[in-house]
Design a protein around this motif. Structure first.
Motif, short mmCIF file in Angstrom:
data_model
loop_
_atom_site.label_atom_id
_atom_site.label_comp_id
_atom_site.label_asym_id
_atom_site.label_seq_id
_atom_site.Cartn_x
_atom_site.Cartn_y
_atom_site.Cartn_z
N GLY A 166 45.68 74.85 24.95
CA GLY A 166 44.96 75.95 24.31
C GLY A 166 45.62 76.39 23.02
O GLY A 166 44.95 76.63 22.02
N LEU A 167 46.95 76.46 23.02
CA LEU A 167 47.68 76.84 21.80
C LEU A 167 47.50 75.78 20.71
O LEU A 167 47.35 76.12 19.53
N PHE A 216 36.71 78.28 29.00
CA PHE A 216 36.17 77.90 30.31
C PHE A 216 36.99 76.80 30.97
O PHE A 216 37.24 76.83 32.18
N MET A 217 37.41 75.80 30.19
CA MET A 217 38.22 74.71 30.76
C MET A 217 39.56 75.24 31.27
O MET A 217 40.05 74.81 32.31
N ASN A 218 40.14 76.16 30.53
CA ASN A 218 41.40 76.77 30.96
C ASN A 218 41.20 77.47 32.30
O ASN A 218 41.94 77.23 33.25
N ALA A 219 40.19 78.33 32.37
CA ALA A 219 39.93 79.08 33.60
C ALA A 219 39.62 78.15 34.77
O ALA A 219 40.14 78.34 35.87
N LEU A 220 38.80 77.15 34.53
CA LEU A 220 38.43 76.22 35.61
C LEU A 220 39.63 75.41 36.08
O LEU A 220 39.86 75.29 37.29
N PHE A 244 39.93 86.75 16.40
CA PHE A 244 39.57 86.34 17.76
C PHE A 244 40.45 85.19 18.22
O PHE A 244 40.96 85.20 19.35
N LEU A 245 40.67 84.20 17.36
CA LEU A 245 41.50 83.05 17.72
C LEU A 245 42.95 83.47 17.97
O LEU A 245 43.60 82.94 18.87
N ILE A 246 43.44 84.40 17.20
CA ILE A 246 44.80 84.89 17.41
C ILE A 246 44.89 85.62 18.75
O ILE A 246 45.87 85.48 19.49
N GLY A 247 43.85 86.37 19.10
CA GLY A 247 43.80 87.01 20.41
C GLY A 247 43.78 85.99 21.54
O GLY A 247 44.46 86.15 22.56
N LEU A 248 43.01 84.91 21.35
CA LEU A 248 42.98 83.84 22.34
C LEU A 248 44.35 83.19 22.46
O LEU A 248 44.82 82.89 23.56
#
Length: 152
Positions: free
Chosen positions: A55-56, A27-31, A82-86
């Motif tokens: 994020g990385l 959410f912080m990334n998108a915002l 999931f984390l690797i996908g993120l």
């Protein structure tokens, strides 16, 4: 009688924190990227680079933490996936932002970043839904149940 439950809660606590942190990071990334896209100064590329790197770093630290806490049992491996996908989303975002920084008038790169912002928002929603215990729907499972119901 409460000992096994306590042990189960201790195992779930790191996973719960990971899910919450992943939702917040997404959410912080998108915002952040969305808000910088509204600023006409042309700082979208730099802001996107900063949040993608952050994020990385989050994903790397989280994966190391899960390994250190031995929280990646076979039943929890989907958390790592999931984390690797993120992380993949953040890598694509970083790549597009670096190229946008070099070519600030490339609308295609800005559109790529916009689509990755949408992806981060959807990831955040998914993680938040998972965090609050919302029901998950497995399409294959639902189709099998539907077919089994028709046979009987």
């Amino acid at each position: 009688m409460s000992e096994p439950r306590f042990a189960e809660n201790q195992q779930a606590a790191p996973i719960h924190r990971v899910r919450a942190s992943a939702a917040l990071t997404s959410f912080m990334n998108a915002l952040t990227v969305s808000l910088f896209a509204l600023v006409p100064s042309g700082r979208l590329a730099v802001a996107t680079i900063v949040v993608a790197v952050a994020g990385l770093l989050f994903v790397g630290a989280t994966l190391l933490s899960l390994v250190r806490l031995h929280a990646l049992a076979a039943s929890r491996i989907h958390e790592a996936v999931f984390l690797i996908g993120l992380a993949a989303v953040f890598v694509f975002q970083l790549s597009a932002a670096v190229r946008l920084h070099r070519h600030p008038l490339d609308a295609g790169l800005a559109e790529t970043i916009a689509m990755l912002v949408v992806a981060c928002f959807v990831i955040g929603i998914y993680r938040a839904w998972d965090l609050v215990g919302g029901p998950s729907f497995d399409l294959a499972h639902e189709v099998r149940r539907l077919m089994a119901g028709r046979r009987s």
